[in-house]
Motif scaffolding. Structure first.
Motif, PDB file in Angstrom:
ATOM      1  N   GLN A 102       0.841  -1.189   0.000  1.00 36.78           N
ATOM      2  CA  GLN A 102       0.000   0.000   0.000  1.00 36.78           C
ATOM      3  C   GLN A 102       0.881   1.245   0.000  1.00 36.78           C
ATOM      4  O   GLN A 102       1.971   1.259   0.586  1.00 36.78           O
ATOM      5  N   LYS A 103       0.373   2.297  -0.639  1.00 37.03           N
ATOM      6  CA  LYS A 103       1.188   3.477  -0.897  1.00 37.03           C
ATOM      7  C   LYS A 103       0.503   4.726  -0.361  1.00 37.03           C
ATOM      8  O   LYS A 103      -0.723   4.848  -0.428  1.00 37.03           O
ATOM      9  N   ALA A 104       1.298   5.651   0.189  1.00 35.99           N
ATOM     10  CA  ALA A 104       0.787   6.937   0.664  1.00 35.99           C
ATOM     11  C   ALA A 104       1.661   8.040   0.100  1.00 35.99           C
ATOM     12  O   ALA A 104       2.881   7.879  -0.003  1.00 35.99           O
ATOM     13  N   ASP A 105       1.049   9.154  -0.272  1.00 37.83           N
ATOM     14  CA  ASP A 105       1.829  10.255  -0.825  1.00 37.83           C
ATOM     15  C   ASP A 105       1.671  11.548  -0.031  1.00 37.83           C
ATOM     16  O   ASP A 105       2.112  12.609  -0.457  1.00 37.83           O
ATOM     17  N   ASN A 106       1.044  11.469   1.160  1.00 38.75           N
ATOM     18  CA  ASN A 106       0.929  12.626   2.040  1.00 38.75           C
ATOM     19  C   ASN A 106       0.767  12.129   3.476  1.00 38.75           C
ATOM     20  O   ASN A 106       0.433  10.951   3.703  1.00 38.75           O
ATOM     21  N   PRO A 107       1.014  12.982   4.465  1.00 39.69           N
ATOM     22  CA  PRO A 107       0.952  12.541   5.858  1.00 39.69           C
ATOM     23  C   PRO A 107      -0.398  11.960   6.265  1.00 39.69           C
ATOM     24  O   PRO A 107      -0.458  10.996   7.030  1.00 39.69           O
ATOM     25  N   GLU A 108      -1.479  12.532   5.742  1.00 39.34           N
ATOM     26  CA  GLU A 108      -2.809  12.065   6.123  1.00 39.34           C
ATOM     27  C   GLU A 108      -3.051  10.624   5.659  1.00 39.34           C
ATOM     28  O   GLU A 108      -3.571   9.791   6.421  1.00 39.34           O
ATOM     29  N   SER A 109      -2.678  10.329   4.426  1.00 38.24           N
ATOM     30  CA  SER A 109      -2.895   8.965   3.918  1.00 38.24           C
ATOM     31  C   SER A 109      -1.969   7.967   4.601  1.00 38.24           C
ATOM     32  O   SER A 109      -2.350   6.814   4.831  1.00 38.24           O
ATOM     33  N   LEU A 110      -0.761   8.397   4.980  1.00 35.85           N
ATOM     34  CA  LEU A 110       0.124   7.509   5.726  1.00 35.85           C
ATOM     35  C   LEU A 110      -0.465   7.212   7.095  1.00 35.85           C
ATOM     36  O   LEU A 110      -0.454   6.060   7.547  1.00 35.85           O
TER      37      LEU A 110
END
Length: 205
Positions: A102-110
């Protein structure tokens, strides 16, 4: 950007989650982690991989540590807010979408991925993840160093060894060229290689 990320996660993460941080050597020591509650630096007196083996999940960007950690079949999250610029500047061996993580590109999604880690645990045996491990970690069983030392030092012939085929009639040349830095030595080396007669020499760089 890292400080901002750490401040955000430190405020948002629940008490039962500790976010252990091991920074790249080039930035290690440039961020003081002592003031955080949920964000902690890897223990100084413990080998990094020993500590990593105790962690429930891994957050990384483009590091090969994902291959090592995948043998645990625990969740791996890719934090890649700079994917576009990274791909432009350095390129990659494979597209991130090919990876089973799974991938996140901003602090909120992480943060959302970290808060859902229990659910991610239940997904850890998905077929794409297992295929990844079978492809890249087929020989990892925790005993490889022991087996290799037995073969090398004790002459143990029970270990199955793959031998790279060579053309025996050619003279073999081995070159160590370091990090291929952009300097005069490497430019000379690149000029030299095409001049070597490959009908006479078997070259390994």
């Amino acid at each position: 950007e890292l400080k901002s990320l750490f401040y955000y996660l430190d405020l948002q993460l629940p008490e039962h989650i500790t976010f252990w941080v091991r920074l790249h050597p080039m930035v290690h020591g440039h961020i003081n982690l002592s003031g955080f509650q949920r964000i902690k630096a890897f223990p100084e007196n413990t080998e990094a991989y020993v500590h990593l083996a105790c962690c429930h999940a891994l957050v990384t960007d483009y590091s090969s540590v994902m291959f090592d950690f995948s043998t645990t079949l625990r969740p791996i999250f890719l934090y890649t807010p700079d994917e576009k610029s990274y791909r432009t500047d350095r390129n990659m061996y494979m597209h991130l979408d090919e990876l089973p993580f799974q991938k996140a590109d901003n602090p909120e999604s992480l943060l959302n991925l970290l808060l859902d880690i229990t659910n991610a645990e239940t997904k850890k045996s998905n077929i794409k993840y297992l295929d990844f491990v079978a492809k890249f970690c087929a020989w990892d069983n925790g005993q490889n160093t022991h087996r290799l030392c037995k073969a090398f030092f004790n002459g143990d012939t029970t270990l199955e060894i793959y031998t790279f085929p060579t053309e025996s009639e050619k003279q073999r040349l081995f070159f160590y060229a370091g990090a291929f830095l952009n300097n005069g030595i490497i430019r000379s080396f690149k000029t030299l290689i095409p001049l070597i007669d490959l009908d006479k020499y078997d070259i390994t760089i």
